[in-house]
Design an enzyme around this catalytic site. Structure first.
Site, PDB file in Angstrom:
ATOM      1  CG  ASP A 102      12.835  19.905  51.899  1.00 37.90           C
ATOM      2  OD1 ASP A 102      13.520  19.273  51.096  1.00 37.90           O
ATOM      3  OD2 ASP A 102      13.001  19.842  53.133  1.00 37.90           O
ATOM      4  NE  ARG A 164      16.361  34.865  55.305  1.00 42.75           N
ATOM      5  CZ  ARG A 164      15.589  33.778  55.301  1.00 42.75           C
ATOM      6  NH1 ARG A 164      15.236  33.235  54.161  1.00 42.75           N
ATOM      7  NH2 ARG A 164      15.160  33.253  56.429  1.00 42.75           N
TER       8      ARG A 164
HETATM    9  P1  IMP Z   1       8.766  22.008  53.330  1.00 42.83           P
HETATM   10  O1  IMP Z   1       7.664  22.502  54.199  1.00 42.83           O
HETATM   11  O2  IMP Z   1       9.433  20.782  53.892  1.00 42.83           O
HETATM   12  O3  IMP Z   1       8.362  21.821  51.888  1.00 42.83           O
HETATM   13  O4  IMP Z   1       9.919  23.082  53.410  1.00 42.83           O
HETATM   14  C1  IMP Z   1       9.835  24.279  52.785  1.00 42.83           C
HETATM   15  C2  IMP Z   1      10.726  25.270  53.483  1.00 42.83           C
HETATM   16  O5  IMP Z   1      11.923  24.687  53.978  1.00 42.83           O
HETATM   17  C3  IMP Z   1      11.186  26.334  52.501  1.00 42.83           C
HETATM   18  O6  IMP Z   1      10.311  27.426  52.483  1.00 42.83           O
HETATM   19  C4  IMP Z   1      12.555  26.703  53.029  1.00 42.83           C
HETATM   20  O7  IMP Z   1      12.433  27.740  53.970  1.00 42.83           O
HETATM   21  C5  IMP Z   1      13.039  25.490  53.760  1.00 42.83           C
HETATM   22  N1  IMP Z   1      14.036  24.731  52.958  1.00 42.83           N
HETATM   23  C6  IMP Z   1      13.898  23.498  52.436  1.00 42.83           C
HETATM   24  N2  IMP Z   1      14.990  23.117  51.775  1.00 42.83           N
HETATM   25  C7  IMP Z   1      15.864  24.154  51.872  1.00 42.83           C
HETATM   26  C8  IMP Z   1      17.196  24.362  51.351  1.00 42.83           C
HETATM   27  O8  IMP Z   1      17.813  23.549  50.657  1.00 42.83           O
HETATM   28  N3  IMP Z   1      17.747  25.574  51.648  1.00 42.83           N
HETATM   29  C9  IMP Z   1      17.123  26.526  52.409  1.00 42.83           C
HETATM   30  N4  IMP Z   1      15.874  26.366  52.892  1.00 42.83           N
HETATM   31  C10 IMP Z   1      15.256  25.183  52.627  1.00 42.83           C
END
Ligand code: IMP
Ligand code: MG
Length: 179
Positions: A102, A164
Site C-alpha cells: 500500500d 480473511r
Molecule cells: P503498507 O505498509 O502501507 O504498504 O501497508 C501494507 C499492509 O497494510 C498490508 O500488509 C495489509 O495488512 C494492509 N493493507 C493495505 N491495504 C489493504 C487493503 O486494501 N485491505 C486489507 N489490508 C490492507
C-alpha cells in the site's frame, strides 16, 4: 458473494492462474538455490500456501508478524515486530511474501531490516500492489495484480480481523468503514 462486499475484484480462478504463473517465474530464478521464504502474518497466509506449492527448488519456511496498521484502513505509525523470524537470515537468499503493498511502509522497513541482518538477497513477492498509494521508495520484484485504490478483503486480507477466509478478493462496502 459475502454481503459486506461491494463486488468481487478477483475470482478464485483468476487468483489461481496468476499465482501459478508468478510462482513459476520465481522458481526459475532460484534453481540451484535454497531460499528462505518469509511469510508476513497474517495477511499472506493463503497466498503463501498457494505460492510455495509451485516452487520446485528446496525451500525453508519462516514467518514474521509486523504491524503498521491498527484496526482502521489507513496506514500509520512505526513498524512493530510482533513475531520475529526463527531463522538467522545471514547469507540467505530471502523471498518475502506479502499480501499487499500500500504505502510501502511495511516492506521498505522490512527489506532494510533483513539486509541489515546480513541477508544475501531480499526479493519481494506480493499478491496485490496499490501503486497509486505509494509513499515509500519500494517496488515488488514480483507482483501478481495491480489494483486500484479500493479497500479489499478476502484471500488472507482482513478488515478488523474479519473476512480473511473468503476464497476471493472482494471490495469492502464503503459504508462499513466510512462515517
Ligand atoms: P503498507 O505498509 O502501507 O504498504 O501497508 C501494507 C499492509 O497494510 C498490508 O500488509 C495489509 O495488512 C494492509 N493493507 C493495505 N491495504 C489493504 C487493503 O486494501 N485491505 C486489507 N489490508 C490492507
Ligand atoms: Mg498485513
Amino acid at each position: 458473494m459475502h454481503k459486506d462486499c461491494e463486488r468481487i475484484m478477483l475470482t478464485e480462478e483468476q487468483l489461481r492462474t496468476r499465482i501459478t504463473e508468478v510462482a513459476r517465474e520465481v522458481d526459475e530464478r532460484y534453481q540451484g538455490k535454497r531460499p528462505l521464504v518469509v511469510g508476513i502474518l497474517k495477511g499472506s497466509i493463503i497466498f503463501y500456501a498457494d505460492f510455495i506449492r509451485h516452487l520446485s527448488c528446496p525451500v525453508e519456511l519462516d514467518f514474521m508478524a509486523v504491524s503498521s496498521y491498527g484496526s482502521g484502513t489507513v496506514s500509520s505509525g512505526k513498524l512493530k515486530i510482533k513475531k520475529d523470524l526463527d531463522k538467522d537470515v545471514r547469507g540467505r537468499d530471502v523471498i518475502v511474501v506479502e499480501d499487499i503493498i500500500d504505502s510501502g511502509f511495511t516492506l521498505a522497513n522490512l527489506k532494510a531490516l533483513l539486509l541489515e541482518r546480513g541477508a544475501n538477497s531480499v526479493v519481494i513477492v506480493t499478491l496485490l500492489n496499490k501503486e497509486e498509494r505509494r509513499e515509500y521508495d519500494i517496488e515488488p520484484d514480483y507482483n501478481c495484480f495491480d489494483i486500484e485504490n479500493e479497500f479489499v478483503i478476502g484471500y488472507g486480507l482482513d478488515y478488523d480481523e474479519q473476512y480473511r477466509n473468503l476464497p476471493y478478493i472482494g471490495i469492502l462496502r464503503r459504508e462499513l468503514y466510512e462515517g
